[in-house]
Design a protein around this motif. Structure first.
Motif, mmCIF file in Angstrom:
data_model
loop_
_atom_site.group_PDB
_atom_site.id
_atom_site.type_symbol
_atom_site.label_atom_id
_atom_site.label_comp_id
_atom_site.label_asym_id
_atom_site.label_seq_id
_atom_site.Cartn_x
_atom_site.Cartn_y
_atom_site.Cartn_z
ATOM 1 N N LEU A 184 -55.206 -24.779 -17.813
ATOM 2 C CA LEU A 184 -55.813 -24.825 -16.486
ATOM 3 C C LEU A 184 -56.012 -26.287 -16.106
ATOM 4 O O LEU A 184 -56.631 -27.036 -16.830
ATOM 5 C CB LEU A 184 -57.175 -24.134 -16.488
ATOM 6 N N ALA A 185 -55.505 -26.680 -14.961
ATOM 7 C CA ALA A 185 -55.698 -28.043 -14.496
ATOM 8 C C ALA A 185 -57.179 -28.240 -14.170
ATOM 9 O O ALA A 185 -57.843 -27.294 -13.766
ATOM 10 C CB ALA A 185 -54.856 -28.287 -13.250
ATOM 11 N N PRO A 186 -57.699 -29.487 -14.362
ATOM 12 C CA PRO A 186 -59.102 -29.711 -14.034
ATOM 13 C C PRO A 186 -59.366 -29.318 -12.581
ATOM 14 O O PRO A 186 -58.579 -29.619 -11.698
ATOM 15 C CB PRO A 186 -59.277 -31.225 -14.228
ATOM 16 N N GLY A 187 -60.428 -28.605 -12.342
ATOM 17 C CA GLY A 187 -60.771 -28.182 -10.990
ATOM 18 C C GLY A 187 -60.120 -26.869 -10.609
ATOM 19 O O GLY A 187 -60.451 -26.275 -9.589
ATOM 20 N N ALA A 188 -59.185 -26.386 -11.437
ATOM 21 C CA ALA A 188 -58.538 -25.109 -11.142
ATOM 22 C C ALA A 188 -59.506 -23.979 -11.443
ATOM 23 O O ALA A 188 -60.450 -24.133 -12.197
ATOM 24 C CB ALA A 188 -57.286 -24.945 -11.986
ATOM 25 N N ASP A 189 -59.272 -22.852 -10.838
ATOM 26 C CA ASP A 189 -60.185 -21.737 -10.947
ATOM 27 C C ASP A 189 -59.623 -20.661 -11.862
ATOM 28 O O ASP A 189 -58.458 -20.291 -11.737
ATOM 29 C CB ASP A 189 -60.404 -21.159 -9.543
ATOM 30 N N VAL A 190 -60.443 -20.165 -12.772
ATOM 31 C CA VAL A 190 -60.038 -19.071 -13.655
ATOM 32 C C VAL A 190 -59.583 -17.868 -12.819
ATOM 33 O O VAL A 190 -58.662 -17.138 -13.179
ATOM 34 C CB VAL A 190 -61.212 -18.684 -14.591
ATOM 35 N N ASP A 191 -60.224 -17.684 -11.654
ATOM 36 C CA ASP A 191 -59.922 -16.533 -10.794
ATOM 37 C C ASP A 191 -58.473 -16.502 -10.320
ATOM 38 O O ASP A 191 -57.913 -15.443 -10.080
ATOM 39 C CB ASP A 191 -60.799 -16.560 -9.536
ATOM 40 N N TYR A 192 -57.866 -17.673 -10.126
ATOM 41 C CA TYR A 192 -56.529 -17.705 -9.539
ATOM 42 C C TYR A 192 -55.441 -18.034 -10.545
ATOM 43 O O TYR A 192 -54.275 -18.138 -10.192
ATOM 44 C CB TYR A 192 -56.492 -18.701 -8.369
ATOM 45 N N ALA A 193 -55.841 -18.212 -11.809
ATOM 46 C CA ALA A 193 -54.851 -18.578 -12.824
ATOM 47 C C ALA A 193 -54.000 -17.365 -13.186
ATOM 48 O O ALA A 193 -54.464 -16.232 -13.177
ATOM 49 C CB ALA A 193 -55.566 -19.102 -14.057
ATOM 50 N N ASP A 194 -52.730 -17.625 -13.507
ATOM 51 C CA ASP A 194 -51.854 -16.529 -13.909
ATOM 52 C C ASP A 194 -52.056 -16.246 -15.401
ATOM 53 O O ASP A 194 -52.740 -16.983 -16.105
ATOM 54 C CB ASP A 194 -50.395 -16.892 -13.614
ATOM 55 N N GLU A 195 -51.448 -15.166 -15.867
ATOM 56 C CA GLU A 195 -51.618 -14.724 -17.255
ATOM 57 C C GLU A 195 -51.230 -15.782 -18.280
ATOM 58 O O GLU A 195 -51.919 -15.978 -19.274
ATOM 59 C CB GLU A 195 -50.750 -13.491 -17.492
ATOM 60 N N VAL A 196 -50.103 -16.464 -18.004
ATOM 61 C CA VAL A 196 -49.614 -17.470 -18.954
ATOM 62 C C VAL A 196 -50.616 -18.625 -19.056
ATOM 63 O O VAL A 196 -50.963 -19.060 -20.158
ATOM 64 C CB VAL A 196 -48.212 -17.984 -18.535
ATOM 65 N N SER A 197 -51.121 -19.095 -17.911
ATOM 66 C CA SER A 197 -52.095 -20.193 -17.923
ATOM 67 C C SER A 197 -53.362 -19.786 -18.657
ATOM 68 O O SER A 197 -53.930 -20.567 -19.430
ATOM 69 C CB SER A 197 -52.478 -20.600 -16.492
ATOM 70 N N LEU A 198 -53.815 -18.546 -18.436
ATOM 71 C CA LEU A 198 -55.030 -18.077 -19.105
ATOM 72 C C LEU A 198 -54.820 -17.973 -20.610
ATOM 73 O O LEU A 198 -55.704 -18.305 -21.389
ATOM 74 C CB LEU A 198 -55.469 -16.720 -18.548
ATOM 75 N N ARG A 199 -53.625 -17.511 -21.010
ATOM 76 C CA ARG A 199 -53.325 -17.401 -22.432
ATOM 77 C C ARG A 199 -53.331 -18.788 -23.077
ATOM 78 O O ARG A 199 -53.928 -18.991 -24.130
ATOM 79 C CB ARG A 199 -51.969 -16.718 -22.643
ATOM 80 N N LEU A 200 -52.700 -19.759 -22.403
ATOM 81 C CA LEU A 200 -52.670 -21.131 -22.923
ATOM 82 C C LEU A 200 -54.078 -21.719 -22.976
ATOM 83 O O LEU A 200 -54.448 -22.387 -23.934
ATOM 84 C CB LEU A 200 -51.768 -22.012 -22.042
ATOM 85 N N ALA A 201 -54.867 -21.443 -21.942
ATOM 86 C CA ALA A 201 -56.238 -21.948 -21.894
ATOM 87 C C ALA A 201 -57.055 -21.391 -23.057
ATOM 88 O O ALA A 201 -57.858 -22.100 -23.665
ATOM 89 C CB ALA A 201 -56.890 -21.558 -20.567
ATOM 90 N N LEU A 202 -56.802 -20.130 -23.359
ATOM 91 C CA LEU A 202 -57.534 -19.457 -24.425
ATOM 92 C C LEU A 202 -57.086 -19.942 -25.804
ATOM 93 O O LEU A 202 -57.895 -20.279 -26.677
ATOM 94 C CB LEU A 202 -57.306 -17.947 -24.280
ATOM 95 N N GLU A 203 -55.759 -20.013 -25.986
ATOM 96 C CA GLU A 203 -55.218 -20.430 -27.278
ATOM 97 C C GLU A 203 -55.531 -21.892 -27.569
ATOM 98 O O GLU A 203 -55.645 -22.295 -28.720
ATOM 99 C CB GLU A 203 -53.706 -20.185 -27.322
ATOM 100 N N GLY A 204 -55.662 -22.688 -26.501
ATOM 101 C CA GLY A 204 -55.937 -24.121 -26.689
ATOM 102 C C GLY A 204 -57.427 -24.442 -26.688
ATOM 103 O O GLY A 204 -57.803 -25.600 -26.532
ATOM 104 N N ARG A 205 -58.274 -23.426 -26.860
ATOM 105 C CA ARG A 205 -59.716 -23.684 -26.818
ATOM 106 C C ARG A 205 -60.138 -24.584 -27.967
ATOM 107 O O ARG A 205 -59.548 -24.560 -29.036
ATOM 108 C CB ARG A 205 -60.501 -22.370 -26.848
ATOM 109 N N ARG A 206 -61.150 -25.401 -27.671
ATOM 110 C CA ARG A 206 -61.617 -26.358 -28.672
ATOM 111 C C ARG A 206 -63.109 -26.218 -28.929
ATOM 112 O O ARG A 206 -63.854 -25.842 -28.015
ATOM 113 C CB ARG A 206 -61.335 -27.791 -28.172
ATOM 114 N N GLU A 207 -63.481 -26.531 -30.155
ATOM 115 C CA GLU A 207 -64.900 -26.457 -30.491
ATOM 116 C C GLU A 207 -65.653 -27.539 -29.732
ATOM 117 O O GLU A 207 -65.196 -28.680 -29.620
ATOM 118 C CB GLU A 207 -65.086 -26.636 -32.003
ATOM 119 N N MET A 208 -66.798 -27.168 -29.173
ATOM 120 C CA MET A 208 -67.600 -28.132 -28.425
ATOM 121 C C MET A 208 -68.439 -28.940 -29.400
ATOM 122 O O MET A 208 -69.003 -28.402 -30.337
ATOM 123 C CB MET A 208 -68.484 -27.413 -27.414
ATOM 124 N N ALA A 209 -68.507 -30.245 -29.149
ATOM 125 C CA ALA A 209 -69.220 -31.135 -30.063
ATOM 126 C C ALA A 209 -70.741 -30.926 -29.930
ATOM 127 O O ALA A 209 -71.213 -30.610 -28.869
ATOM 128 C CB ALA A 209 -68.866 -32.570 -29.760
#
Ligand code: ZN
Length: 209
Positions: A184-209
């Motif tokens: 997801l590009a910064p400022g992009a909305d989860v509501d309008y993201a397509d399935e592929v972008s959401l999958r990448l966003a999810l798989e690329g999740r990082r632990e918060m410091a």
């Protein structure tokens, strides 16, 4: 453009009701209204009944805030995800709206549970911790057996503010807190993201410091 005074009262009321729907302007209201007027009676009645049934039976899941439907004779509203013992009980994903649950489910890469906030932090609109029911979320995390809590609010200003508040709120409970990231590009909305972008966003999740 129709002239409201030229319309019979019932049609006028229908068009006014349609115009209150999101994304429906005068032209669309007119098109839908005349379509309903011309359609067979059973079709129109079916549409009306479907809406009434929805309003009578469907509400918020009392565990996660997702959309839930009351079965015959059931009192408590529990959504299909909370009712499914096969779901991964060690993962919880926090999202803004019920339709985000649907979108993340479609990616097929997440089998855990959800928590629906029903909005984001918005101090100007008076939406804070109380309005978002964060005490019940904290209780759920405290009492649950979650190992990971994924903060999946949009990477917008309000989404980031909400995520960092949740991070502080949930840190004491000893769970790994992750934030959806890439895709997801910064400022992009989860509501309008397509399935592929959401999958990448999810798989690329990082632990918060
Ligand atoms: Zn639920």
């Amino acid at each position: 453009m129709f002239e409201p005074k030229a319309l019979v009262p019932s049609l006028q009321r229908l068009l006014a009701a349609l115009r209150r729907l999101p994304g429906v302007g005068p032209k669309s209201a007119q098109r839908i209204g005349y379509h309903i007027l011309r359609s067979p009676r059973e079709e129109a009645v079916e549409l009306a009944r479907t809406i009434v049934t929805l309003k009578d039976r469907v509400g918020e899941c009392h565990i996660c805030g997702n959309v839930a439907e009351r079965g015959e004779g059931e009192k408590a509203l529990i959504c299909p995800i909370c009712a499914d013992p096969q779901r991964d009980q060690a993962r919880l994903m926090i999202v803004e709206e019920p339709y985000n649950v649907e979108a993340f489910s479609k990616t097929g890469v997440y089998g855990g549970l959800y928590h629906v906030l029903g909005g984001l932090f918005d101090p100007l609109a008076g939406i804070g911790a109380v309005e978002l029911g964060l005490d019940s979320l904290a209780r759920r995390v405290a009492e649950g057996s979650f190992r990971e809590v994924i903060l999946a609010t949009s990477p917008t200003t309000a989404g980031e503010a909400t995520a960092s508040y949740l991070h502080e709120l949930l840190k004491p409970y000893g769970v790994t807190l992750t934030r959806i990231a890439v895709g997801l590009a910064p400022g992009a909305d989860v509501d309008y993201a397509d399935e592929v972008s959401l999958r990448l966003a999810l798989e690329g999740r990082r632990e918060m410091a």
